[in-house]
Design an enzyme around this catalytic site. Structure first.
Site, PDB file in Angstrom:
ATOM      1  N   GLY A   1       9.451  11.633  -0.654  1.00  0.00           N
ATOM      2  CA  GLY A   1       8.663  11.562   0.945  1.00  0.00           C
ATOM      3  C   GLY A   1       8.061  10.085   0.888  1.00  0.00           C
TER       4      GLY A   1
ATOM      5  N   ASP B   1       8.772  10.007  -4.860  1.00  0.00           N
ATOM      6  CA  ASP B   1       9.433  11.277  -4.767  1.00  0.00           C
ATOM      7  C   ASP B   1      10.307  10.897  -3.266  1.00  0.00           C
ATOM      8  OD1 ASP B   1       6.845  13.595  -3.686  1.00  0.00           O
ATOM      9  OD2 ASP B   1       7.831  11.751  -2.647  1.00  0.00           O
TER      10      ASP B   1
ATOM     11  N   ILE C   1      11.721   2.370   2.370  1.00  0.00           N
ATOM     12  CA  ILE C   1      11.353   3.778   1.661  1.00  0.00           C
ATOM     13  C   ILE C   1      12.866   3.856   0.941  1.00  0.00           C
ATOM     14  CG2 ILE C   1      11.543   6.131   2.124  1.00  0.00           C
ATOM     15  CD1 ILE C   1       8.743   4.393   2.546  1.00  0.00           C
TER      16      ILE C   1
ATOM     17  N   ASP D   1       4.977   7.975   0.048  1.00  0.00           N
ATOM     18  CA  ASP D   1       3.849   7.936  -0.692  1.00  0.00           C
ATOM     19  C   ASP D   1       3.290   9.342  -1.079  1.00  0.00           C
ATOM     20  OD1 ASP D   1       2.805   5.312   1.555  1.00  0.00           O
ATOM     21  OD2 ASP D   1       3.708   5.070  -0.272  1.00  0.00           O
TER      22      ASP D   1
ATOM     23  N   ASN E   1       5.032   3.326  -7.850  1.00  0.00           N
ATOM     24  CA  ASN E   1       4.759   2.547  -6.553  1.00  0.00           C
ATOM     25  C   ASN E   1       3.299   2.467  -6.581  1.00  0.00           C
ATOM     26  OD1 ASN E   1       5.274   1.566  -3.900  1.00  0.00           O
ATOM     27  ND2 ASN E   1       4.193   3.255  -2.943  1.00  0.00           N
TER      28      ASN E   1
ATOM     29  N   HIS F   1      -0.019   1.850  -3.837  1.00  0.00           N
ATOM     30  CA  HIS F   1      -0.001   1.830  -2.201  1.00  0.00           C
ATOM     31  C   HIS F   1      -1.693   1.577  -2.301  1.00  0.00           C
ATOM     32  CE1 HIS F   1       0.124   3.475   1.493  1.00  0.00           C
ATOM     33  NE2 HIS F   1      -1.179   4.122   1.431  1.00  0.00           N
TER      34      HIS F   1
HETATM   35  C1  GRF Z   1      -0.145  -4.447  -1.929  1.00  0.00           C
HETATM   36  O1  GRF Z   1      -1.478  -4.317  -1.590  1.00  0.00           O
HETATM   37  C2  GRF Z   1       0.802  -3.064  -1.801  1.00  0.00           C
HETATM   38  O2  GRF Z   1       0.146  -1.990  -2.394  1.00  0.00           O
HETATM   39  C3  GRF Z   1       0.851  -3.184  -0.423  1.00  0.00           C
HETATM   40  O3  GRF Z   1       1.171  -4.439  -0.065  1.00  0.00           O
HETATM   41  C4  GRF Z   1       0.498  -5.357  -0.993  1.00  0.00           C
HETATM   42  C5  GRF Z   1       1.566  -6.072  -1.653  1.00  0.00           C
HETATM   43  O4  GRF Z   1       0.975  -7.303  -2.543  1.00  0.00           O
HETATM   44  N1  GRF Z   1       2.178  -2.308  -0.094  1.00  0.00           N
HETATM   45  P1  GRF Z   1       1.669  -8.276  -3.189  1.00  0.00           P
HETATM   46  O5  GRF Z   1       3.044  -8.519  -2.447  1.00  0.00           O
HETATM   47  O6  GRF Z   1       1.867  -7.659  -4.730  1.00  0.00           O
HETATM   48  O7  GRF Z   1       0.761  -9.461  -3.459  1.00  0.00           O
END
Ligand code: GRF
Length: 204
Positions: free
Chosen positions: A144, A142, A93, A146, A108, A110
């Site tokens: 926070g 931001d 973070i 996610d 980002n 997620h």
């Molecule tokens: C992705 O799904 C990302 O959203 C999550 O971890 C994974 C990373 O995958 N935080 P990579 O390193 O881009 O293959």
């Protein structure tokens, strides 16, 4: 646009960006000028090196405090003068200092449908909850975890086998959607520009 991509693992999202740029270097509208990581020895850094892209590693344990790490990450990133920072599987973070430099310019990705299942275990938590659909979210960062304004989302069905096989099968299916979503969003932000209006993101 100049992109700095931050990674912590396999870097397949980074690779998807690199492949999209290589396929259309003029048209895509962005290029990766550096790749940063919070740890050594990860495939994400190897992918950058193979593409001849400068890398930097900024490890928390190399700094006297979290704030010092955050400042060092901001400075290492600033050296490449990015227009956009893309956190693609970056598992830290960022703090006040980094946000002061790049707030409103950090994207980002997620692996869940925010605001559901934020944090480091979005896929596991969605599976445990028993949702029938999950997916991925590309959003601005931001202060926070996610919680920033959502730019785009993709839906992935959860199937019976996922429960037995555990999160890896589901996460791989999510990553297929996620990589396409991230490449599309970053390209549009870079080519068209954008405005963040409260929780809304406008891309002309
Ligand atoms: C992705 O799904 C990302 O959203 C999550 O971890 C994974 C990373 O995958 N935080 P990579 O390193 O881009 O293959």
């Amino acid at each position: 646009a100049r992109l700095v991509v931050l990674v912590s693992g396999s870097g397949t999202n980074l690779q998807a960006l690199l492949d999209a740029i290589a396929a259309d270097p003029e048209g895509y509208g962005a290029r990766v000028v550096a790749v940063g990581a919070d740890r050594d020895g990860i495939a994400g850094l190897e992918r950058a090196e193979r593409a001849g892209i400068p890398t930097f590693v900024c490890r928390v344990k190399d700094h006297p405090s979290r704030e010092a790490w955050d400042r060092a990450l901001a400075e290492a990133t600033a050296a490449y003068e990015p227009d956009l920072v893309v956190s693609a599987g970056f598992m830290k973070i960022v703090g006040k200092e980094f946000l002061a430099h790049y707030g409103g310019r950090i994207v980002n990705t997620h692996p869940a449908l925010l605001p559901a299942f934020p944090g480091a275990h979005g896929v596991r938590d969605a599976l445990a909850y028993g949702v029938k659909v999950t997916g991925c979210t590309v959003h601005f960062v931001d202060d926070g975890v996610d919680t920033g304004p959502i730019i785009a989302q993709g839906v992935v069905e959860v199937v019976e086998e996922d429960t037995e096989e555990g999160e890896s099968a589901l996460h791989e299916r999510i990553k297929e959607v996620e990589r396409e979503l991230l490449v599309d969003v970053v390209g549009r932000l870079a080519r068209n520009g954008y405005r963040i209006e409260g929780r809304k993101v406008r891309i002309p």
